[in-house]
Design a protein around this motif. Sequence first.
Motif, short mmCIF file in Angstrom:
data_model
loop_
_atom_site.label_atom_id
_atom_site.label_comp_id
_atom_site.label_asym_id
_atom_site.label_seq_id
_atom_site.Cartn_x
_atom_site.Cartn_y
_atom_site.Cartn_z
N ASP A 56 2.86 14.56 -6.38
CA ASP A 56 1.48 14.37 -6.81
C ASP A 56 1.28 12.89 -7.12
OD1 ASP A 56 -1.09 14.93 -7.54
OD2 ASP A 56 -0.59 15.61 -9.56
N VAL A 57 0.61 12.18 -6.24
CA VAL A 57 0.44 10.73 -6.37
C VAL A 57 -1.05 10.41 -6.48
CG1 VAL A 57 2.54 10.29 -5.04
CG2 VAL A 57 0.33 10.39 -3.86
N PRO A 58 -1.38 9.21 -6.97
CA PRO A 58 -2.80 8.82 -7.01
C PRO A 58 -3.42 8.89 -5.61
CG PRO A 58 -1.47 7.29 -8.29
CD PRO A 58 -0.51 8.19 -7.57
N THR A 59 -4.65 9.34 -5.55
CA THR A 59 -5.33 9.52 -4.27
C THR A 59 -5.54 8.18 -3.57
OG1 THR A 59 -6.47 11.49 -5.06
CG2 THR A 59 -7.43 10.37 -3.17
N VAL A 60 -5.21 8.14 -2.30
CA VAL A 60 -5.42 6.95 -1.48
C VAL A 60 -6.26 7.32 -0.27
CG1 VAL A 60 -3.26 5.87 -2.18
CG2 VAL A 60 -3.30 7.31 -0.12
N LEU A 92 -1.60 6.83 6.47
CA LEU A 92 -1.04 6.83 7.82
C LEU A 92 -0.45 5.48 8.22
CD1 LEU A 92 -3.71 8.87 9.82
CD2 LEU A 92 -1.45 9.64 9.12
N PHE A 93 -1.11 4.39 7.82
CA PHE A 93 -0.77 3.09 8.38
C PHE A 93 -0.11 2.11 7.43
CE2 PHE A 93 -4.29 4.39 11.26
CZ PHE A 93 -3.59 4.39 12.44
N GLU A 94 -0.15 2.35 6.13
CA GLU A 94 0.33 1.34 5.19
C GLU A 94 1.57 1.74 4.41
OE1 GLU A 94 -0.84 -1.55 5.39
OE2 GLU A 94 -2.59 -1.11 6.61
N ARG A 95 2.12 2.91 4.66
CA ARG A 95 3.36 3.27 3.98
C ARG A 95 4.50 2.33 4.39
NH1 ARG A 95 4.92 7.99 6.25
NH2 ARG A 95 3.17 8.00 7.70
N GLN A 101 -11.74 8.58 -4.18
CA GLN A 101 -11.37 9.36 -5.34
C GLN A 101 -10.94 10.76 -4.89
OE1 GLN A 101 -14.92 9.08 -7.76
NE2 GLN A 101 -14.38 7.03 -8.50
N ASP A 102 -10.56 11.59 -5.84
CA ASP A 102 -10.05 12.92 -5.50
C ASP A 102 -11.04 13.73 -4.67
OD1 ASP A 102 -7.83 12.25 -6.92
OD2 ASP A 102 -8.11 13.72 -8.53
N ARG A 123 -7.92 13.48 -0.34
CA ARG A 123 -6.78 14.06 -1.06
C ARG A 123 -6.27 15.31 -0.36
NH1 ARG A 123 -4.07 13.11 -5.42
NH2 ARG A 123 -3.18 14.73 -6.74
N ASN A 124 -7.17 16.14 0.16
CA ASN A 124 -6.75 17.30 0.95
C ASN A 124 -5.92 16.86 2.15
OD1 ASN A 124 -10.01 18.88 0.55
ND2 ASN A 124 -8.19 19.10 -0.73
#
Length: 459
Positions: A12-16, A22-25, A180-181, A222-223
């Motif tokens: 459970d991490v802050p929503t991004v 997809l591209f910034e991890r 946001q969520d 978030r989904n």
Amino acid sequence: MNWKSLYPPIPDVPTVNFHDFLFERPAVRDQEDYTAFIDGPSGDRITFRQVKERVADAATALDGIGLKNGQDIVGILSENSIEFPILILALLKLAVPFSLLPAYATEAEVSTLVKLSKATYIFASAKLYLLALRIAKERGTPADRIFTFGGQVNGVQSLAELIDDVRTRKPPRVPSHPVQDKTPAYLAFSSGTSGLPKGSYDCQFPLMKEANSLPGVMISHRNLYYSGMQPMIVALTVSKVFMPPALNTPEGIPITLAAAPFYHAMGMHNGILRLLAQPGTAIIIPKWDVNLAFDMIKKYSPTNMTIVPSMIYQMVTSPRWETEDLSKLLSMGSGAAYLPPELRKKLLKGTPNVGYFYIGYGMSECTLAAILTPFPLLFDGRFNNRPNMTGILLPGIEARIVRDDGTLAAPGEPGELQVKSGTVGLGYWENEKATREAFLEDGWLRTGDRFSADADGAF
């Protein structure tokens, strides 16, 4: 009783913004480039890094035409194309929600869905531009808010031209919009199977029943994160019991035939979003055609296909079924509808090297899948050889089965399946009544479908 997924939990991490997921991890930034999408008929291809760059320019171009977060919704009306991923990823980056419109529906059906979604812009394929223009005129939408992609129409701006203009002018690239969520990512019209009214077209054969009351499902960024993490956690769990040999493909990564339409949740997630979350190549065909599918299998030797039962039926009843070489297929899946056992048996007989065949159950209301057949070596193999089983709960899914009187069913007792998860959507677009009926206040989603589950968690 309640059932919880047997897989490890989803962090459970802050929503991004899902574009950034997809591209910034860090893992993505460090990975080698690879071919992400190939247009099957033409052979045109684009790599993962080229996708990222083109999406960045597309987002800047779309921002430049005036698309505003919180104000606009973009209707997308198109067959599958290599530009479809670029458009939806650019919209995700801008946090401008899009509405997935069925490319093979009638004009009246599409018009109704555009009206319901309140689309302020439409991006249509060249083949469907005139249809989009007629619908826009009927709705009072200015013609200069209709664009094409995946092809050109004289006198009409295309996504490719917008991108070329940005690359010529070189304005500062727009950053990802924070979310946001409950920031909506897209709007999908659920096909549903039984019980509650969730929509009325499936991924191949549109059929409107109650168009004016058709609810569209709102899916958030978030989904998408929770849904995108599911295959990663499954793959990590599998890697602890089985390390697959190196793939004999040009780049050593899986190749999937993206045959399901991208306007349907199954096609979009499996052919675009989940494919970008883990390295793989998608062979894109514009529209399902069984002979074209066989041609693409011969040309590209895919290692995976996830299709719907009607497609499976067309394949196994085709004269080419007995003559085509399907030996490179290593895994196959079926979803979106019930797969009769006789179809499954015939399919597996003709695909001798498929070591993992999976069936999925899900719905647009929970982003994609909730239940899936597990890999055979997982959980000590106790879910193998269960011909009546759909599968087990995917990561992050909790479920209960409810009797008609509202009480919880016991193991083995049928009732309505209800699920709870970070994948459960925000509700139905501007339809409070339908939302209250399906999305319960305590976070449970009523599926309207009947299941039973045993004490092991086999549904």
